[in-house]
Design a protein around this motif. Structure first.
Motif, PDB file in Angstrom:
ATOM      1  N   LYS A 231       0.824  -1.216   0.000  1.00  0.00           N
ATOM      2  CA  LYS A 231       0.000   0.000   0.000  1.00  0.00           C
ATOM      3  C   LYS A 231       0.857   1.265   0.000  1.00  0.00           C
TER       4      LYS A 231
ATOM      5  N   ILE B 248      -7.561   5.265  -7.580  1.00  0.00           N
ATOM      6  CA  ILE B 248      -7.533   5.002  -6.142  1.00  0.00           C
ATOM      7  C   ILE B 248      -8.252   6.133  -5.427  1.00  0.00           C
TER       8      ILE B 248
ATOM      9  N   LYS C  98      -9.255   5.590  -1.835  1.00  0.00           N
ATOM     10  CA  LYS C  98      -8.961   5.510  -0.409  1.00  0.00           C
ATOM     11  C   LYS C  98      -8.000   4.358  -0.160  1.00  0.00           C
TER      12      LYS C  98
ATOM     13  N   ASN D 204      -6.846   1.872   2.764  1.00  0.00           N
ATOM     14  CA  ASN D 204      -7.134   1.329   4.094  1.00  0.00           C
ATOM     15  C   ASN D 204      -5.910   0.601   4.629  1.00  0.00           C
TER      16      ASN D 204
ATOM     17  N   ASN E 185      -6.477  -3.084   2.514  1.00  0.00           N
ATOM     18  CA  ASN E 185      -6.973  -3.028   1.147  1.00  0.00           C
ATOM     19  C   ASN E 185      -6.962  -1.599   0.624  1.00  0.00           C
TER      20      ASN E 185
ATOM     21  N   LYS F 192      -9.309   0.997  -1.892  1.00  0.00           N
ATOM     22  CA  LYS F 192     -10.575   1.189  -2.594  1.00  0.00           C
ATOM     23  C   LYS F 192     -10.295   1.884  -3.926  1.00  0.00           C
TER      24      LYS F 192
ATOM     25  N   VAL G  80     -12.165   2.895  -7.978  1.00  0.00           N
ATOM     26  CA  VAL G  80     -13.373   3.052  -8.773  1.00  0.00           C
ATOM     27  C   VAL G  80     -12.964   3.041 -10.245  1.00  0.00           C
TER      28      VAL G  80
ATOM     29  N   GLU H   8     -17.490   0.975  -6.433  1.00  0.00           N
ATOM     30  CA  GLU H   8     -16.213   0.927  -5.726  1.00  0.00           C
ATOM     31  C   GLU H   8     -15.828  -0.523  -5.490  1.00  0.00           C
ATOM     32  N   ILE H   9     -14.537  -0.805  -5.575  1.00  0.00           N
ATOM     33  CA  ILE H   9     -14.021  -2.152  -5.365  1.00  0.00           C
ATOM     34  C   ILE H   9     -12.892  -2.077  -4.349  1.00  0.00           C
ATOM     35  N   ARG H  10     -12.885  -3.013  -3.385  1.00  0.00           N
ATOM     36  CA  ARG H  10     -11.762  -3.127  -2.462  1.00  0.00           C
ATOM     37  C   ARG H  10     -10.814  -4.179  -3.021  1.00  0.00           C
TER      38      ARG H  10
END
Length: 84
Positions: free
Chosen positions: A26, A50, A52, A54, A57, A59, A61, A73-75
């Motif tokens: 990350k 991107i 967000k 976390n 993971n 997030k 779109v 949105e996809i994690r």
């Protein structure tokens, strides 16, 4: 090679070292980056932004959506992301 006989089976195996795969973390990404996802169910032409980061993971779109469609949105795990 696997051999079967009356007493059971015997097998022979050989393993070779390959190139080490460098996994993304990350820390390699920041909010606003344009990325792709390396997964068998995701098209390699799809682009994601991107939104967000976390603790485990990220997030994203989808940004190249055909007109009239809605992107969700996809994690995603950072190891599946590739910068574009």
């Amino acid at each position: 090679t696997i051999r079967f006989d009356v007493n059971g089976l015997s097998a022979k195996m050989k393993a070779e070292k390959g190139e080490k795969i460098v996994r993304a973390t990350k820390n390699d990404f920041k909010v606003g980056d344009i990325v792709g996802i390396t997964h068998k169910k995701v098209s390699p032409n799809d682009e994601f932004k991107i939104i967000k980061i976390n603790s485990k993971n990220i997030k994203v779109v989808k940004i190249n959506v055909p007109s009239g469609n809605i992107a969700g949105e996809i994690r995603v795990s950072p190891s599946l992301l590739v910068k574009k």
